[in-house]
Design a protein around this motif. Structure first.
Motif, mmCIF file in Angstrom:
data_model
loop_
_atom_site.group_PDB
_atom_site.id
_atom_site.type_symbol
_atom_site.label_atom_id
_atom_site.label_comp_id
_atom_site.label_asym_id
_atom_site.label_seq_id
_atom_site.Cartn_x
_atom_site.Cartn_y
_atom_site.Cartn_z
ATOM 1 N N ASN A 242 0.810 -1.220 0.000
ATOM 2 C CA ASN A 242 0.000 0.000 0.000
ATOM 3 C C ASN A 242 0.848 1.276 0.000
ATOM 4 O OD1 ASN A 242 1.023 0.024 2.579
ATOM 5 N ND2 ASN A 242 -0.963 -0.205 3.617
ATOM 6 N N GLY A 243 2.177 1.120 -0.059
ATOM 7 C CA GLY A 243 3.068 2.280 -0.082
ATOM 8 C C GLY A 243 3.584 2.705 1.265
ATOM 9 N N ASN A 244 3.003 2.209 2.342
ATOM 10 C CA ASN A 244 3.478 2.553 3.681
ATOM 11 C C ASN A 244 4.807 1.863 3.975
ATOM 12 O OD1 ASN A 244 1.193 4.100 4.168
ATOM 13 N ND2 ASN A 244 0.057 2.382 5.074
ATOM 14 N N LYS A 245 5.589 2.469 4.866
ATOM 15 C CA LYS A 245 6.857 1.872 5.297
ATOM 16 C C LYS A 245 6.755 1.496 6.761
ATOM 17 C CE LYS A 245 9.685 4.397 1.947
ATOM 18 N NZ LYS A 245 10.828 5.343 1.742
ATOM 19 N N THR A 246 7.111 0.259 7.052
ATOM 20 C CA THR A 246 7.014 -0.234 8.423
ATOM 21 C C THR A 246 8.391 -0.643 8.929
ATOM 22 O OG1 THR A 246 6.554 -2.483 7.614
ATOM 23 C CG2 THR A 246 4.662 -1.067 8.084
ATOM 24 N N PRO A 247 8.654 -0.466 10.239
ATOM 25 C CA PRO A 247 9.936 -0.873 10.812
ATOM 26 C C PRO A 247 10.191 -2.363 10.580
ATOM 27 C CG PRO A 247 8.744 0.523 12.341
ATOM 28 C CD PRO A 247 7.791 0.197 11.233
ATOM 29 N N TYR A 248 11.412 -2.689 10.169
ATOM 30 C CA TYR A 248 11.765 -4.070 9.842
ATOM 31 C C TYR A 248 12.924 -4.559 10.702
ATOM 32 C CZ TYR A 248 12.744 -8.117 6.824
ATOM 33 O OH TYR A 248 12.947 -9.383 6.331
#
Length: 302
Positions: A242-248
């Motif tokens: 969806n284009g969001n960036k999440t901590p990995y």
């Protein structure tokens, strides 16, 4: 060291010799632009080591970038045509191309004329036409633009083997073969200038470069901090559908304190296929969670 090459785009063939970066002041956003451009005495300097000789034909190009409320110089290695000498083609890329990283920018314009040579007195002479300065910038940004040229010219000469790291080197800028031009209507040119060490970014991701495609598995990340032995905080964000960036992934590392690797940091991370953003910042000595002098980089793992 590669065989020395003659730079022949100015009237005379000049002898090529060595250089070293000049320790000069930390940037001050309110400082006099001429002092900032020439690296005159002031606050304590930070580390700005000169580039070393490399086998790659890529040209080192410095750009201007913002970090928090400050403005610093950052470097990219760029593919450039080989019709001109290494210094000229690096400067031409700096004046005519856009940075790979969208966080960087340049006030320089593509000039009609551009040439360079190196003298036996360790002075790089750059002769550029007046149209290169056709940007409306304030005095502070003008000083940084001049240092952008100084860093790029010295980096290109050093990385191509035209100079070594044994002596000081300076850059003299001529405009249409004349001295005493006022660059961007703010900076008086004519006198030789050295690198102002404090202009370089406090935290700087070297590899991967912006938009690089990497093989999956172990991904190597390298960078530099201006605080040898200082702690750094890093974070990997992963782009979702969806284009969001999440901590990995997240962690801390320490920049090297040894003289030969001063300020260098290296990470080896196991990453699967995906699009990622890397964030690296200096750790606040006061213990806050604030990201100090953050640098970011987007890359892809295939």
């Amino acid at each position: 060291m590669r065989p020395q090459r003659l730079l022949s785009l100015l009237p005379a063939f000049l002898l090529l010799t060595g250089c070293i970066a000049d320790p000069s002041p930390e940037p001050n956003l309110t400082a006099n632009s001429s002092a900032a451009a020439t690296g005159s005495p002031g606050a304590p300097s930070t580390s700005a080591p000169l580039e070393t000789t490399q086998s790659s034909n890529k040209a080192p190009v410095y750009w201007i970038g913002r970090s928090n409320s400050n403005v610093f110089l950052y470097r990219e290695f760029r593919d450039v045509p080989e019709q001109e000498n290494p210094v000229t083609r690096a400067l031409r890329a700096m004046m005519s191309e856009k940075p790979l990283d969208p966080d960087f920018f340049t006030p320089w314009q593509d000039p009609e004329k551009l040439a360079s040579s190196i003298s036996g007195k360790n002075v790089i002479t750059v002769d550029v036409s007046e149209d290169a300065f056709n940007s409306n910038v304030d005095a502070d940004m003008a000083g940084r633009a001049i240092q952008q040229l100084v860093f790029t010219a010295t980096a290109a000469a050093a990385s191509s083997g035209l100079i070594d790291s044994g002596q000081q080197i300076q850059v003299r800028i001529l405009v249409d073969s004349h001295t005493d031009y006022v660059a961007f209507d703010h900076v008086q040119l004519g006198d030789p200038m050295s690198r102002a060490a404090g202009m370089v970014a406090p935290v700087w991701i070297i590899d991967p470069q912006e938009g690089t495609d990497l093989a999956g598995g172990s991904v190597k990340i390298t960078g530099r901090s201006t605080v040898p032995g200082g702690k750094l905080r890093w974070q990997i964000l992963r782009a979702e559908a969806n284009g969001n960036k999440t901590p990995y992934l997240t962690g801390e590392t320490t920049a090297a304190a040894e003289a030969a690797q001063s300020g260098v940091f290296t990470l080896a991370l196991s990453l699967s296929s995906g699009n990622y953003e890397l964030r690296v910042s200096q750790v606040d000595a006061a213990g806050t969670s604030q990201e100090l002098n953050v640098d970011t980089r987007n890359f892809n793992v295939r």
